[in-house]
Design a protein around this motif. Structure first.
Motif, short mmCIF file in Angstrom:
data_model
loop_
_atom_site.label_atom_id
_atom_site.label_comp_id
_atom_site.label_asym_id
_atom_site.label_seq_id
_atom_site.Cartn_x
_atom_site.Cartn_y
_atom_site.Cartn_z
N ARG A 335 0.85 -1.20 0.00
CA ARG A 335 0.00 0.00 0.00
C ARG A 335 0.88 1.24 0.00
NH1 ARG A 335 -5.27 0.27 3.55
NH2 ARG A 335 -5.92 -0.87 1.70
N GLN A 336 0.47 2.24 -0.75
CA GLN A 336 1.26 3.46 -0.85
C GLN A 336 0.84 4.47 0.21
OE1 GLN A 336 1.14 5.00 -4.87
NE2 GLN A 336 2.82 3.68 -5.48
N SER A 349 6.14 2.78 0.01
CA SER A 349 5.39 1.59 0.42
C SER A 349 6.35 0.63 1.09
CB SER A 349 4.71 0.92 -0.78
OG SER A 349 5.68 0.49 -1.72
N VAL A 501 -4.02 -6.11 -1.70
CA VAL A 501 -3.17 -4.98 -2.09
C VAL A 501 -2.17 -5.41 -3.16
CG1 VAL A 501 -1.38 -3.39 -1.29
CG2 VAL A 501 -3.44 -3.75 0.09
N GLU A 502 -1.51 -6.53 -2.94
CA GLU A 502 -0.51 -7.01 -3.90
C GLU A 502 -1.18 -7.43 -5.21
OE1 GLU A 502 3.06 -8.31 -5.69
OE2 GLU A 502 2.53 -6.81 -4.19
N ILE A 504 -3.81 -6.10 -6.67
CA ILE A 504 -4.09 -4.91 -7.47
C ILE A 504 -2.80 -4.25 -7.96
CG2 ILE A 504 -5.19 -2.64 -7.47
CD1 ILE A 504 -7.08 -5.09 -7.52
N ARG A 505 -1.75 -4.31 -7.15
CA ARG A 505 -0.47 -3.73 -7.61
C ARG A 505 0.01 -4.44 -8.86
NH1 ARG A 505 4.70 -4.33 -8.06
NH2 ARG A 505 4.61 -6.49 -7.35
N SER A 527 -11.49 -4.77 -6.24
CA SER A 527 -10.56 -3.71 -5.80
C SER A 527 -11.18 -2.88 -4.68
CB SER A 527 -10.14 -2.82 -6.97
OG SER A 527 -11.24 -2.37 -7.72
N GLU A 532 -5.50 1.52 -3.27
CA GLU A 532 -4.93 0.77 -4.38
C GLU A 532 -5.49 1.24 -5.72
OE1 GLU A 532 -3.27 -0.12 -1.41
OE2 GLU A 532 -5.30 -0.89 -1.15
N ARG A 533 -6.76 1.63 -5.75
CA ARG A 533 -7.30 2.18 -7.00
C ARG A 533 -6.58 3.49 -7.34
NH1 ARG A 533 -12.41 0.63 -4.46
NH2 ARG A 533 -12.88 2.83 -4.03
N MET A 535 -3.53 4.15 -6.45
CA MET A 535 -2.17 3.75 -6.84
C MET A 535 -2.12 3.43 -8.34
SD MET A 535 -0.02 0.40 -5.53
CE MET A 535 -1.34 -0.70 -6.09
#
Length: 619
Positions: A335-336, A349, A501-502, A504-505, A527, A532-533, A535
């Motif tokens: 996560r950012q 992150s 999270v990972e 979606i990344r 999502s 994350e969206r 990001m």
């Protein structure tokens, strides 16, 4: 001031420990016995004692420090209370920190600026988890001198065995924390035993009183002895004839004519002028706010760090650090967050949690997240290279904070251990054919249509219809679907928050490559998290990310659920199911919101197609 005060200088003291260990009372007693309380203040405390006091008819000295109304009503410390006072031998700034676990962030703030910690222990209770947590945080934040105040010794009848047992347990626990000194003192904040005067109730104790030790302890004047660091706060250019760099010297010293380097770029120059509050000066030392001029036209911006050519800070975009988590929302790798280090803001992150620290035993435990008040050793990555020092060498250039991008809450604070010098031979490769050329050959504007919504909302159905229509119209497309990717690229991921999270990344990185190829990409994913969206949105150029929220009530989603997943989740057979046992964060500014419970899927697809065509036409 006399020579003793000058030689000892200012001492920044932190008081900490578990709740109700008597921190505020101890500091109040110290000030009272030193006759440092004005008569009108003492009279006010006497009046407040009748209203808020916790010691019967006596004056409650804790109220001198517990200034907030909420603190006085509850009889606890919530915020950090600072008190400045002077004795004939020394000047002090005392930070009285809260003991409650939920206010650990306040305690860390006080510790970051302190040189000595008074760790209080209630003689009746002994060492508690919060005592150990505060001690460990003190160690992480660079405090090297500790007083173990075994307080309320009067309530155990001044028993030496109780004192010795607590001191022994603490010495064993703190053996690996790196304290340079640990002085145990039996105290009673309420009655003043061994605070400023030796107590006749503890004839077995031969050590100093608390005040004697605070006046005599020698702490290192580290900031002036470590290498010069100057984080630039402001580029000062009032006219074409002057260009200086303003800020505060973080550490060390610098003089006219000395060579310096801009840490991030590696460009060198030398000091041509140093301007302080009173004009030009020959040198500047740690703590001074100055403007520095360089002899050459060097590219320097806010956040850059000036340093000696021969002793530079590390510059990296990956590093290992101890992280103290301060937010109720857990820290999830991938996560950012926004990170501030010095005067630089950048996205960052956590790429890996190496271990979490059990504050009771100091054991290292495996972890996939950090919860509120937990501490872990983590690897972090930043969006840009930043100058840094190990925190153990420089507390100012080795510290950072993480901020939640949506709430703006301070989510965590970190202490850098070392940079990760990885893949130094890996660089971005630039091709002769770029995204614009690929898009032009396809005759379209590349974009990512990101469909989000609950399971059963209809997002995948709408996405399929949209792609079919775009293909028939001669557009070049590709669809990314959550279930399909979990059979291949993301087959190693589960459905915990950190795995989501990972997931979606990775999808974002794949979608970015496909957009770079000139395609119109359709991604259909629950999502659930806004972070994350966002990001993924920031991976792409302006206007290329189109968020489409299929807004379908969960009751309708359940009715459509032919696989019975919602029912299984309600029975506890499926963990971390979005909408039931895991949250879904609704988009707040989606480019298009579709009513998933109203019109048929074909009509919803037409709304998306209309938006796409407007974007293709430049609208």
């Amino acid at each position: 001031m006399d020579g003793a005060i000058t030689s000892r200088g200012l001492l920044r003291v932190l008081t900490c420990g578990s709740v109700d260990d008597g921190k505020s009372t101890l500091i109040g007693r110290l000030l009272y016995d030193c006759q440092l309380i004005m008569e009108d203040t003492l009279a006010a405390i006497a009046r407040d004692s009748r209203k808020h006091g916790t010691v019967g008819e006596e004056v409650d000295l804790a109220l001198l420090v517990d200034g907030l109304e909420a603190e006085r009503q509850q009889g606890i410390t919530i915020d950090v209370a600072y008190r400045f006072f002077t004795t004939p031998r020394r000047s002090f700034i005392v930070a009285d920190c809260p003991g409650h676990e939920q206010y650990t962030r306040n305690m860390a703030t006080g510790a970051s600026n302190s040189e000595l910690a008074i760790i209080l222990v209630d003689a009746r209770k002994g060492l508690l988890t919060q005592t150990r947590r505060h001690s460990y945080i003190c160690s992480l934040l660079g405090i090297r001198h500790v007083v173990l105040a075994v307080n309320k010794i009067d309530l155990v009848h001044f028993d030496q065995q109780v004192f010795d047992r607590i001191v022994g347990e603490y010495a064993t626990f703190a053996a690996g924390l790196g304290f340079h000194s640990m002085v145990p003192i039996p105290t009673s904040g309420r009655f003043g035993d061994n605070v400023t005067q030796r107590s006749g109730n503890t004839p077995w104790y031969r050590g100093p009183t608390l005040l004697e030790h605070l006046e005599a302890v020698e702490v290192e004047e580290e900031l002036t002895k470590i290498p010069f660091r100057f984080p630039v706060q402001w580029v000062n250019r009032p006219n074409q004839d002057f260009r200086g760099f303003s800020g505060t010297v973080a550490s060390g010293a610098v003089a006219l004519g000395e060579s310096v380097v801009v840490a991030a770029s590696g460009v060198t120059s030398h000091i041509s002028r140093i301007l302080g509050p009173d004009g030009d000066q020959e040198r500047a030392v740690a703590g001074e706010a100055v403007t520095i001029c360089l002899a050459d036209e060097v590219d320097v911006a806010r956040g850059d760090v000036l340093a000696p050519v021969s002793d530079r800070p590390a510059v990296a975009d990956q590093f290992a650090a101890h992280l103290l988590w301060m937010d109720e929302e857990p820290m999830l790798p991938g996560r950012q967050y926004m990170m501030r280090i010095g005067n630089v803001w950048t996205t960052a992150s956590v790429t890996a949690i190496k271990h979490r620290v059990d504050v009771s035993t100091l054991d290292q435990q495996s972890a996939t997240r950090l919860a509120l008040n937990e501490i872990g050793l983590c690897n972090l990555a930043t969006a840009q290279r930043v100058a840094m020092d190990p925190y153990s060498q420089n507390r100012l250039t080795g510290a950072f904070i993480l901020v939640d991008r949506f709430t703006n809450r301070t989510a965590g604070c970190g202490m850098i251990n070392f940079p990760l010098r990885r893949a130094t031979n890996v660089h971005h490769e630039h091709f002769l054919v770029d995204k614009a050329a690929r898009a032009a050959s396809l005759g379209q504007k590349p974009m990512l249509l990101w469909f989000t919504g609950l399971s059963g909302s209809g997002k995948s159905t709408v996405a399929k219809l949209v792609e079919q229509a775009l293909h028939q119209a001669g557009r070049h497309t590709y669809s990314l679907d959550g279930d399909n990717l979990r059979h291949g690229l993301n087959r190693d991921l589960g459905f915990t928050d950190q795995d989501r999270v990972e997931n979606i990344r990775r999808v974002g990185e794949v979608a970015k490559l496909m957009v770079d190829a000139g395609l119109i990409v359709l991604a259909s994913f629950i999502s659930p998290f806004r972070a994350e969206r966002q990001m993924v949105r920031e991976m792409l150029a302006e206007g290329e990310f189109v968020e489409i929220f299929v807004d379908t009530p969960i009751e309708v989603c359940m009715q459509r659920d032919v696989k019975g997943l919602y029912a299984k989740a309600k029975r506890g057979e499926i963990a971390n199911f979005t909408g039931v046992t895991s949250p879904y964060q609704r988009p707040e500014a989606a480019e298009l919101v579709l009513d998933g419970a109203g019109p048929p899927a074909e009509a919803l697809a037409q709304q998306v197609l209309a938006l796409v065509e407007r974007r293709q036409a430049g609208g």
